[in-house]
Design an enzyme around this catalytic site. Structure first.
Site, PDB file in Angstrom:
ATOM      1  N   ASN A  50       0.848  -1.199   0.000  1.00  4.98           N
ATOM      2  CA  ASN A  50       0.000   0.000   0.000  1.00  4.98           C
ATOM      3  C   ASN A  50       0.881   1.245   0.000  1.00  4.98           C
ATOM      4  O   ASN A  50       1.955   1.271   0.592  1.00  4.98           O
ATOM      5  CB  ASN A  50      -0.993   0.005   1.167  1.00  4.98           C
ATOM      6  CG  ASN A  50      -0.371  -0.252   2.517  1.00  4.98           C
ATOM      7  OD1 ASN A  50       0.628  -0.961   2.641  1.00  4.98           O
ATOM      8  ND2 ASN A  50      -0.953   0.317   3.560  1.00  4.98           N
ATOM      9  N   ILE A  51       0.427   2.265  -0.699  1.00  9.26           N
ATOM     10  CA  ILE A  51       1.176   3.520  -0.834  1.00  9.26           C
ATOM     11  C   ILE A  51       0.269   4.655  -0.383  1.00  9.26           C
ATOM     12  O   ILE A  51      -0.706   4.988  -1.072  1.00  9.26           O
ATOM     13  CB  ILE A  51       1.626   3.726  -2.297  1.00  9.26           C
ATOM     14  CG1 ILE A  51       2.453   2.523  -2.788  1.00  9.26           C
ATOM     15  CG2 ILE A  51       2.446   5.011  -2.419  1.00  9.26           C
ATOM     16  CD1 ILE A  51       2.788   2.548  -4.274  1.00  9.26           C
ATOM     17  N   CYS A  61      -4.129   1.063  -2.326  1.00  5.48           N
ATOM     18  CA  CYS A  61      -3.992  -0.203  -1.579  1.00  5.48           C
ATOM     19  C   CYS A  61      -2.961  -1.123  -2.254  1.00  5.48           C
ATOM     20  O   CYS A  61      -2.669  -0.985  -3.448  1.00  5.48           O
ATOM     21  CB  CYS A  61      -5.321  -0.950  -1.550  1.00  5.48           C
ATOM     22  SG  CYS A  61      -6.616  -0.126  -0.628  1.00  5.48           S
ATOM     23  N   GLU A  63      -3.277  -4.142  -3.150  1.00  4.54           N
ATOM     24  CA  GLU A  63      -3.850  -4.935  -4.244  1.00  4.54           C
ATOM     25  C   GLU A  63      -3.813  -4.160  -5.553  1.00  4.54           C
ATOM     26  O   GLU A  63      -3.451  -4.681  -6.607  1.00  4.54           O
ATOM     27  CB  GLU A  63      -5.313  -5.318  -3.928  1.00  4.54           C
ATOM     28  CG  GLU A  63      -5.476  -6.203  -2.710  1.00  4.54           C
ATOM     29  CD  GLU A  63      -5.647  -5.434  -1.401  1.00  4.54           C
ATOM     30  OE1 GLU A  63      -5.069  -4.324  -1.278  1.00  4.54           O
ATOM     31  OE2 GLU A  63      -6.335  -5.945  -0.511  1.00  4.54           O
ATOM     32  N   CYS A  94     -10.452  -4.223   0.260  1.00  5.31           N
ATOM     33  CA  CYS A  94     -11.531  -3.249   0.456  1.00  5.31           C
ATOM     34  C   CYS A  94     -12.455  -3.263  -0.769  1.00  5.31           C
ATOM     35  O   CYS A  94     -12.149  -3.892  -1.792  1.00  5.31           O
ATOM     36  CB  CYS A  94     -10.944  -1.856   0.680  1.00  5.31           C
ATOM     37  SG  CYS A  94     -10.361  -1.056  -0.825  1.00  5.31           S
TER      38      CYS A  94
HETATM   39  O1  LIG Z   1      -7.006  -4.802   1.750  1.00  3.83           O
HETATM   40  C1  LIG Z   1      -6.462  -3.747   2.098  1.00  3.83           C
HETATM   41  C2  LIG Z   1      -6.936  -2.967   3.166  1.00  3.83           C
HETATM   42  C3  LIG Z   1      -6.261  -1.797   3.481  1.00  3.83           C
HETATM   43  N1  LIG Z   1      -5.166  -1.427   2.773  1.00  3.83           N
HETATM   44  C4  LIG Z   1      -4.409  -0.227   3.142  1.00  3.83           C
HETATM   45  C5  LIG Z   1      -5.005   1.109   2.822  1.00  3.83           C
HETATM   46  C6  LIG Z   1      -4.345   1.997   3.870  1.00  3.83           C
HETATM   47  O2  LIG Z   1      -3.059   2.364   3.428  1.00  3.83           O
HETATM   48  C7  LIG Z   1      -4.193   1.084   5.062  1.00  3.83           C
HETATM   49  C8  LIG Z   1      -5.238   1.274   6.131  1.00  3.83           C
HETATM   50  O3  LIG Z   1      -6.508   1.123   5.605  1.00  3.83           O
HETATM   51  O4  LIG Z   1      -4.230  -0.228   4.561  1.00  3.83           O
HETATM   52  C9  LIG Z   1      -4.683  -2.177   1.728  1.00  3.83           C
HETATM   53  O5  LIG Z   1      -3.668  -1.866   1.113  1.00  3.83           O
HETATM   54  N2  LIG Z   1      -5.381  -3.303   1.412  1.00  3.83           N
HETATM   55 ZN   LIG Z   2      -8.235  -1.602  -1.328  1.00  2.00          ZN
END
Ligand SMILES: O=c1ccn([C@H]2C[C@H](O)[C@@H](CO)O2)c(=O)[nH]1
Ligand SMILES: [Zn+2]
Length: 137
Positions: A50-51, A61, A63, A94
């Site tokens: 995630n960035i 995210c 993904e 999400c």
């Molecule tokens: O499936 C998920 C759920 C959350 N996040 C990230 C978004 C944010 O940077 C952090 C908190 O929600 O986690 C993801 O990358 N993938």
């Molecule tokens: Zn997501």
């Protein structure tokens, strides 16, 4: 690599890569590291974290980072996705990511949700997002 060759060993390797991808998460705001790993039909593997951004809504995210890497490198046929975080329990994509992933299919794409120990539970993108809305529907 056809989906039927998705052995336990291949799945575990994908989960391990998702766990490793957390190391490159940029998450100074939430401190919630997420990693993903994606196996494509020709056997190529992509990883992403995630960035986050000071403008929180600009956050991407793990993904979608991973899918963007794969798609922008010319891969559009996917075999399995693994997702991992630092949570003891399994986390799952999400809503935005479910929609993003479902665009490319297949509907029965295995999605491996892992915990910190590297244990995982398995679902599909259609299981996470029933009645998928997509161009060909
Ligand atoms: O499936 C998920 C759920 C959350 N996040 C990230 C978004 C944010 O940077 C952090 C908190 O929600 O986690 C993801 O990358 N993938
Ligand atoms: Zn997501």
């Amino acid at each position: 690599m056809p989906a039927q060759e998705l052995t336990q060993e291949v799945k575990q390797n994908l989960v391990n890569l998702a766990m490793q991808a957390k190391d490159r998460s940029y998450s100074p705001y939430s401190k919630f590291r997420v990693g993903a790993a994606l196996l494509t039909e020709d056997g190529t593997l992509f990883q992403g974290g995630n960035i986050e951004n000071a403008s929180f809504g600009a956050t991407v995210c793990a993904e979608r980072t991973t899918y963007c890497k794969a798609i922008s490198e010319g891969h559009t046929k996917f075999v399995a996705l693994a997702v991992s975080s630092d949570e003891e329990n399994y986390i799952s994509p999400c809503g935005i990511c479910r929609q993003f992933i479902s665009e490319f299919g297949p509907d029965d794409l295995p999605v491996l949700l892992s915990n910190t120990k590297g244990e995982f539970t398995e679902t599909t993108i259609e299981g996470l997002l029933p009645f998928i809305f997509r161009l060909d529907h």
